[in-house]
Write a protein that holds these residues in place. Structure first.
Motif, PDB file in Angstrom:
ATOM      1  N   CYS A  65     105.660  60.443  62.363  1.00  0.00           N
ATOM      2  CA  CYS A  65     105.906  59.310  61.265  1.00  0.00           C
ATOM      3  C   CYS A  65     105.942  60.246  60.009  1.00  0.00           C
ATOM      4  O   CYS A  65     104.829  60.745  59.594  1.00  0.00           O
ATOM      5  CB  CYS A  65     104.705  58.447  61.420  1.00  0.00           C
ATOM      6  N   VAL A  66     107.111  60.209  59.502  1.00  0.00           N
ATOM      7  CA  VAL A  66     107.270  61.031  58.002  1.00  0.00           C
ATOM      8  C   VAL A  66     107.012  60.469  56.770  1.00  0.00           C
ATOM      9  O   VAL A  66     106.570  61.001  55.912  1.00  0.00           O
ATOM     10  CB  VAL A  66     108.802  61.949  58.219  1.00  0.00           C
ATOM     11  N   VAL A  68     110.350  57.404  61.461  1.00  0.00           N
ATOM     12  CA  VAL A  68     109.731  58.195  62.409  1.00  0.00           C
ATOM     13  C   VAL A  68     110.792  59.167  63.108  1.00  0.00           C
ATOM     14  O   VAL A  68     111.856  58.791  63.046  1.00  0.00           O
ATOM     15  CB  VAL A  68     109.279  57.296  63.621  1.00  0.00           C
ATOM     16  N   VAL A 115      99.373  58.074  60.299  1.00  0.00           N
ATOM     17  CA  VAL A 115      99.359  57.376  61.442  1.00  0.00           C
ATOM     18  C   VAL A 115      99.891  58.710  62.352  1.00  0.00           C
ATOM     19  O   VAL A 115     100.675  59.592  61.843  1.00  0.00           O
ATOM     20  CB  VAL A 115     100.146  56.254  61.912  1.00  0.00           C
ATOM     21  N   TRP A 168      96.225  56.470  57.220  1.00  0.00           N
ATOM     22  CA  TRP A 168      97.459  57.368  57.059  1.00  0.00           C
ATOM     23  C   TRP A 168      96.904  58.959  56.965  1.00  0.00           C
ATOM     24  O   TRP A 168      95.837  59.104  56.344  1.00  0.00           O
ATOM     25  CB  TRP A 168      98.223  57.061  55.777  1.00  0.00           C
ATOM     26  N   GLN A 183     117.882  52.201  66.734  1.00  0.00           N
ATOM     27  CA  GLN A 183     118.440  53.247  67.655  1.00  0.00           C
ATOM     28  C   GLN A 183     118.490  54.605  67.303  1.00  0.00           C
ATOM     29  O   GLN A 183     118.502  55.541  67.995  1.00  0.00           O
ATOM     30  CB  GLN A 183     119.817  52.819  67.989  1.00  0.00           C
ATOM     31  N   GLN A 207     111.935  62.411  65.704  1.00  0.00           N
ATOM     32  CA  GLN A 207     111.647  63.248  66.910  1.00  0.00           C
ATOM     33  C   GLN A 207     112.545  64.203  67.172  1.00  0.00           C
ATOM     34  O   GLN A 207     113.834  64.032  67.120  1.00  0.00           O
ATOM     35  CB  GLN A 207     111.964  62.149  68.068  1.00  0.00           C
ATOM     36  N   TYR A 231     114.180  57.530  63.288  1.00  0.00           N
ATOM     37  CA  TYR A 231     114.232  56.295  63.615  1.00  0.00           C
ATOM     38  C   TYR A 231     113.400  55.436  62.458  1.00  0.00           C
ATOM     39  O   TYR A 231     112.574  55.815  61.837  1.00  0.00           O
ATOM     40  CB  TYR A 231     113.296  55.970  64.767  1.00  0.00           C
ATOM     41  N   TYR A 287     103.778  57.304  75.064  1.00  0.00           N
ATOM     42  CA  TYR A 287     103.242  57.844  73.683  1.00  0.00           C
ATOM     43  C   TYR A 287     102.069  56.907  73.265  1.00  0.00           C
ATOM     44  O   TYR A 287     102.296  55.638  73.376  1.00  0.00           O
ATOM     45  CB  TYR A 287     104.149  57.886  72.646  1.00  0.00           C
ATOM     46  N   LYS A 337     110.893  66.783  71.751  1.00  0.00           N
ATOM     47  CA  LYS A 337     109.512  66.687  71.395  1.00  0.00           C
ATOM     48  C   LYS A 337     108.950  65.328  71.173  1.00  0.00           C
ATOM     49  O   LYS A 337     109.624  64.408  71.645  1.00  0.00           O
ATOM     50  CB  LYS A 337     109.790  67.706  70.070  1.00  0.00           C
ATOM     51  N   GLY A 338     107.778  65.282  70.728  1.00  0.00           N
ATOM     52  CA  GLY A 338     107.255  64.168  70.406  1.00  0.00           C
ATOM     53  C   GLY A 338     107.675  63.653  69.304  1.00  0.00           C
ATOM     54  O   GLY A 338     108.515  63.732  68.445  1.00  0.00           O
ATOM     55  N   LEU A 339     106.843  62.433  68.704  1.00  0.00           N
ATOM     56  CA  LEU A 339     106.878  61.666  67.686  1.00  0.00           C
ATOM     57  C   LEU A 339     106.334  61.880  66.448  1.00  0.00           C
ATOM     58  O   LEU A 339     105.071  62.103  66.506  1.00  0.00           O
ATOM     59  CB  LEU A 339     106.756  60.105  67.879  1.00  0.00           C
ATOM     60  N   ALA A 377     115.358  54.560  72.275  1.00  0.00           N
ATOM     61  CA  ALA A 377     114.316  54.588  71.213  1.00  0.00           C
ATOM     62  C   ALA A 377     113.093  54.088  71.843  1.00  0.00           C
ATOM     63  O   ALA A 377     113.089  53.200  72.945  1.00  0.00           O
ATOM     64  CB  ALA A 377     114.814  53.515  69.944  1.00  0.00           C
ATOM     65  N   PHE A 412     100.583  60.383  66.737  1.00  0.00           N
ATOM     66  CA  PHE A 412     101.173  59.975  68.048  1.00  0.00           C
ATOM     67  C   PHE A 412     100.417  61.098  68.805  1.00  0.00           C
ATOM     68  O   PHE A 412     100.318  62.334  68.316  1.00  0.00           O
ATOM     69  CB  PHE A 412     102.608  60.137  68.168  1.00  0.00           C
ATOM     70  N   GLY A 413     100.291  60.833  70.117  1.00  0.00           N
ATOM     71  CA  GLY A 413     100.034  61.748  71.076  1.00  0.00           C
ATOM     72  C   GLY A 413     101.278  62.391  71.592  1.00  0.00           C
ATOM     73  O   GLY A 413     102.360  62.079  71.323  1.00  0.00           O
ATOM     74  N   GLY A 414     101.093  63.597  72.304  1.00  0.00           N
ATOM     75  CA  GLY A 414     102.144  64.471  72.674  1.00  0.00           C
ATOM     76  C   GLY A 414     103.045  63.817  73.897  1.00  0.00           C
ATOM     77  O   GLY A 414     103.983  64.223  74.362  1.00  0.00           O
ATOM     78  N   GLY A 415     102.333  62.606  74.604  1.00  0.00           N
ATOM     79  CA  GLY A 415     103.252  61.928  75.567  1.00  0.00           C
ATOM     80  C   GLY A 415     102.789  62.340  76.805  1.00  0.00           C
ATOM     81  O   GLY A 415     102.339  63.560  77.398  1.00  0.00           O
TER      82      GLY A 415
END
Lengths: 107, 119
Positions: B47-48, B37, A96, A94, B111, B39, B95, A87, B43-45, A43, A98-101
């Protein structure tokens, strides 16, 4: 929705060298910016919040800077355990996002 | 020590439903907002969904609005994500994360639990 763009997508660095990762927001997020580290099969882990405050237990070689739309994560001297994906995330409102990494790999 | 343990993931057919659970320990659960959240593989992250400490306020990403429902039971220190009308694009590790009372960053993360939507 605020779009977060990270660059570069991949950064090849030798152990002991400095790494500089960038994150740009499509509009101002003030200092409401966090950085996370994710290793394969794990994680994400919080590194930085408030754009520049290190989370508990994060080594001093990690530092964050910036405000508004431009942010930087710097790893001053890369250790073997630092090779991972990083990231950025804004939490100004809202949703929020994230960037693509940025993947930091061994050169 | 703060711990978040997700469960409930698995394989489900498109159009099906699944309920994820996240059991929290090590902190006063009702005082903190929680988020889910996800993934997707490789792919990326994203927040749902999110919920306030009292459960009075909930938040959803556009991608899941109308299909997912977040809830919490503060007597059981557990947050849930009810997922209906699942699609292939919902396939991801989900997550559970804790949001601090003074900001919107996420710490710690559970986890994760894998949800696979496939026929």
């Amino acid at each position: 929705e605020i779009v977060m763009t990270q660059s570069p997508a991949t950064l090849s660095v030798s152990p002991g060298e400095r790494a500089t990762l960038s994150c740009r927001a499509s509009q101002s997020v003030n200092s409401n910016l966090a950085w996370y580290q994710q290793k394969p099969g794990q994680a994400p882990r919080l590194l930085i919040y408030g754009a520049s405050t290190r989370a508990t237990g994060v080594p001093a070689r990690f530092s964050g800077s910036g405000s508004g739309t431009e942010f930087t994560l710097t790893i001053s001297s890369l250790q073997s355990e630092d090779f991972a994906v990083y990231y950025c995330q804004h939490y100004n409102n809202w949703p929020v996002t994230f960037g693509g990494g940025t993947k930091v790999e061994i050169k | 020590e703060v711990q978040l343990v997700e469960s409930g993931g698995g394989l489900v057919q498109p159009g099906g439903s699944l309920r994820l659970s996240c059991a929290a320990s090590g902190f006063t659960f009702s005082n903190y907002a929680m988020r889910w959240v996800r993934q997707a593989p490789g792919k990326g992250l994203e927040c749902v969904s999110g919920i306030s400490g009292s459960g009075d306020s909930t938040y959803y990403a556009d991608s899941v609005k109308g299909r997912f429902t977040i809830s919490r039971d503060n007597s059981k220190n557990t947050v849930y994500l009810q997922m209906n009308s699942l699609r292939a694009e919902d396939t991801a590790v989900y997550y559970c994360v804790k949001r601090p009372d003074t900001g919107g960053w996420f710490d710690p993360w559970g986890q994760g639990t894998l949800v696979t939507v496939s026929s």
